[in-house]
Design a protein around this motif. Sequence first.
Motif, PDB file in Angstrom:
ATOM      1  N   GLY A 261      32.905  33.496  28.296  1.00 14.32           N
ATOM      2  CA  GLY A 261      33.746  33.995  27.217  1.00 14.32           C
ATOM      3  C   GLY A 261      33.130  35.202  26.534  1.00 14.32           C
ATOM      4  N   ILE A 262      31.818  35.154  26.312  1.00 10.98           N
ATOM      5  CA  ILE A 262      31.132  36.287  25.686  1.00 10.98           C
ATOM      6  C   ILE A 262      31.105  37.478  26.634  1.00 10.98           C
ATOM      7  N   MET A 263      30.877  37.224  27.923  1.00  8.12           N
ATOM      8  CA  MET A 263      30.880  38.306  28.910  1.00  8.12           C
ATOM      9  C   MET A 263      32.219  39.034  28.927  1.00  8.12           C
ATOM     10  N   GLU A 264      33.301  38.274  28.811  1.00  9.27           N
ATOM     11  CA  GLU A 264      34.621  38.899  28.821  1.00  9.27           C
ATOM     12  C   GLU A 264      34.773  39.879  27.663  1.00  9.27           C
ATOM     13  N   TYR A 265      34.325  39.478  26.485  1.00  8.04           N
ATOM     14  CA  TYR A 265      34.456  40.368  25.329  1.00  8.04           C
ATOM     15  C   TYR A 265      33.480  41.537  25.400  1.00  8.04           C
ATOM     16  N   LEU A 266      32.297  41.311  25.971  1.00  8.34           N
ATOM     17  CA  LEU A 266      31.363  42.427  26.162  1.00  8.34           C
ATOM     18  C   LEU A 266      31.960  43.460  27.120  1.00  8.34           C
ATOM     19  N   SER A 288      23.810  48.972  26.414  1.00  2.00           N
ATOM     20  CA  SER A 288      22.844  48.549  27.435  1.00  2.00           C
ATOM     21  C   SER A 288      23.517  47.773  28.555  1.00  2.00           C
ATOM     22  N   CYS A 289      24.585  47.040  28.227  1.00  4.47           N
ATOM     23  CA  CYS A 289      25.336  46.294  29.252  1.00  4.47           C
ATOM     24  C   CYS A 289      26.245  47.204  30.062  1.00  4.47           C
ATOM     25  N   GLY A 290      26.627  48.333  29.483  1.00  6.79           N
ATOM     26  CA  GLY A 290      27.667  49.158  30.085  1.00  6.79           C
ATOM     27  C   GLY A 290      27.187  50.175  31.097  1.00  6.79           C
ATOM     28  N   ILE A 291      25.868  50.235  31.319  1.00  7.60           N
ATOM     29  CA  ILE A 291      25.345  51.214  32.277  1.00  7.60           C
ATOM     30  C   ILE A 291      25.913  50.927  33.672  1.00  7.60           C
ATOM     31  N   GLY A 292      26.535  51.922  34.276  1.00  6.76           N
ATOM     32  CA  GLY A 292      27.089  51.768  35.612  1.00  6.76           C
ATOM     33  C   GLY A 292      28.550  51.361  35.639  1.00  6.76           C
ATOM     34  N   PHE A 293      29.113  51.049  34.475  1.00  8.00           N
ATOM     35  CA  PHE A 293      30.517  50.650  34.421  1.00  8.00           C
ATOM     36  C   PHE A 293      31.406  51.840  34.059  1.00  8.00           C
ATOM     37  N   THR A 294      32.510  51.971  34.755  1.00 14.03           N
ATOM     38  CA  THR A 294      33.600  52.817  34.287  1.00 14.03           C
ATOM     39  C   THR A 294      34.553  51.901  33.513  1.00 14.03           C
ATOM     40  N   PRO A 295      35.479  52.461  32.719  1.00 13.06           N
ATOM     41  CA  PRO A 295      36.450  51.585  32.036  1.00 13.06           C
ATOM     42  C   PRO A 295      37.216  50.698  33.007  1.00 13.06           C
ATOM     43  N   TYR A 296      37.581  51.270  34.174  1.00 12.66           N
ATOM     44  CA  TYR A 296      38.320  50.482  35.164  1.00 12.66           C
ATOM     45  C   TYR A 296      37.454  49.340  35.700  1.00 12.66           C
ATOM     46  N   ALA A 297      36.180  49.642  35.998  1.00 12.35           N
ATOM     47  CA  ALA A 297      35.280  48.604  36.519  1.00 12.35           C
ATOM     48  C   ALA A 297      35.076  47.496  35.494  1.00 12.35           C
ATOM     49  N   ALA A 298      34.994  47.872  34.227  1.00 11.72           N
ATOM     50  CA  ALA A 298      34.825  46.869  33.176  1.00 11.72           C
ATOM     51  C   ALA A 298      36.062  45.975  33.085  1.00 11.72           C
ATOM     52  N   ALA A 299      37.235  46.591  33.177  1.00  9.01           N
ATOM     53  CA  ALA A 299      38.475  45.814  33.107  1.00  9.01           C
ATOM     54  C   ALA A 299      38.606  44.877  34.305  1.00  9.01           C
ATOM     55  N   ARG A 300      38.286  45.374  35.505  1.00 10.70           N
ATOM     56  CA  ARG A 300      38.332  44.541  36.706  1.00 10.70           C
ATOM     57  C   ARG A 300      37.322  43.398  36.604  1.00 10.70           C
ATOM     58  N   SER A 301      36.141  43.703  36.093  1.00 10.10           N
ATOM     59  CA  SER A 301      35.100  42.682  35.961  1.00 10.10           C
ATOM     60  C   SER A 301      35.513  41.610  34.968  1.00 10.10           C
ATOM     61  N   ALA A 302      36.235  41.996  33.925  1.00  4.98           N
ATOM     62  CA  ALA A 302      36.737  41.006  32.970  1.00  4.98           C
ATOM     63  C   ALA A 302      37.705  40.044  33.661  1.00  4.98           C
ATOM     64  N   GLU A 303      38.477  40.558  34.622  1.00  3.63           N
ATOM     65  CA  GLU A 303      39.369  39.689  35.392  1.00  3.63           C
ATOM     66  C   GLU A 303      38.566  38.685  36.217  1.00  3.63           C
ATOM     67  N   PHE A 304      37.462  39.146  36.809  1.00  4.67           N
ATOM     68  CA  PHE A 304      36.609  38.244  37.587  1.00  4.67           C
ATOM     69  C   PHE A 304      36.038  37.141  36.696  1.00  4.67           C
ATOM     70  N   VAL A 305      35.683  37.524  35.478  1.00  2.55           N
ATOM     71  CA  VAL A 305      35.112  36.557  34.539  1.00  2.55           C
ATOM     72  C   VAL A 305      36.151  35.525  34.129  1.00  2.55           C
TER      73      VAL A 305
END
Length: 338
Positions: A261-266, A288-305
Amino acid sequence: MIEFVKAHADLYRSLDILSPFDENSPQSAFLLIGEDADGLSIFARFLAAKLLGISENRALDGHADIMVYPKSEGSESIERINSAKGKKSKKADTAKTAPVNVDDVRDILDSLYLTPFELKRRAYIIENAESMSEICQNKLLKSLEEPPKSVCFILCAGGALLPTVESRCTKVELPPFSVRTVYDRLSAVHPDNDKGDIALAARASRGNMGMAERILRDPDFGVAYADAVKILKCSTGSKVFASVAAVYDKFTREHALVVLGIMEYLLGDIARMSVGADTVFDKTDVGSCGIGFTPYAAARSAEFVRDAARRLQSNCMPQAVMDRAVLKIMEEKALCQR
């Protein structure tokens, strides 16, 4: 009244969003909407007091003409935990409100035409209303549309109901508080708590005072937050997979759900930060968590979470679920860097 009500009822009262309603209101079915389940419980009783013509304190203390559902074992409505006044129970703090079931709906329908005990009207408060099955919601439809004159309904929902149900109700939205308001109130009510813990609870609550209180009382939340940050920071490639897996190797199902749940909000914060929007959590941590993420990658990763959380709730093994989510996040970051 429970300690939460004594500490925060005035804060909810200050929103003054129920002023248009009173015992002469022509509406008889209401839908209170918001993420803050505790706040919705308080507001439901405030509204019941207005509709029944009694004081808010009488409504909060539990009046015979205010019927609260669900009545299932484990329900966390205010009446059910009045007996624990002044006691801090981790189980009570973290327990989820029980779903509204067929027996609850049957009990409501069977008692609709009973004479109120003391007042001219009776109020039915249905908490966690979005947990009702479609069958249960459909059973209530006619009563919501044409209830007896001596009855009013107050549904509390943190999610969507059937459109036919929502259309029969007067909607009242409970807005979130600002992070500053939550922080100031927590600081005043809990002066001995660490200010860093209060700040984390205020941010993680997303403006929901009830959630902030539970986070602050949960000694494991800070650990879960640190674990979530560490997992996202270390998810840089398959070569470091073993070190990332070591973070969650001993997770219980419950702890893994909190971490996810916390990962999703991060991840949501990472996307927000990239476009200059405000973040839920501390910007240093988000950066510090966002290094290497694009907005799209972050959104897709939230779906995985989110998918991982669903798998956990289906009794899949925590470590296998976390493995799958982390590998997908690593793969998504790698694709975006090509």
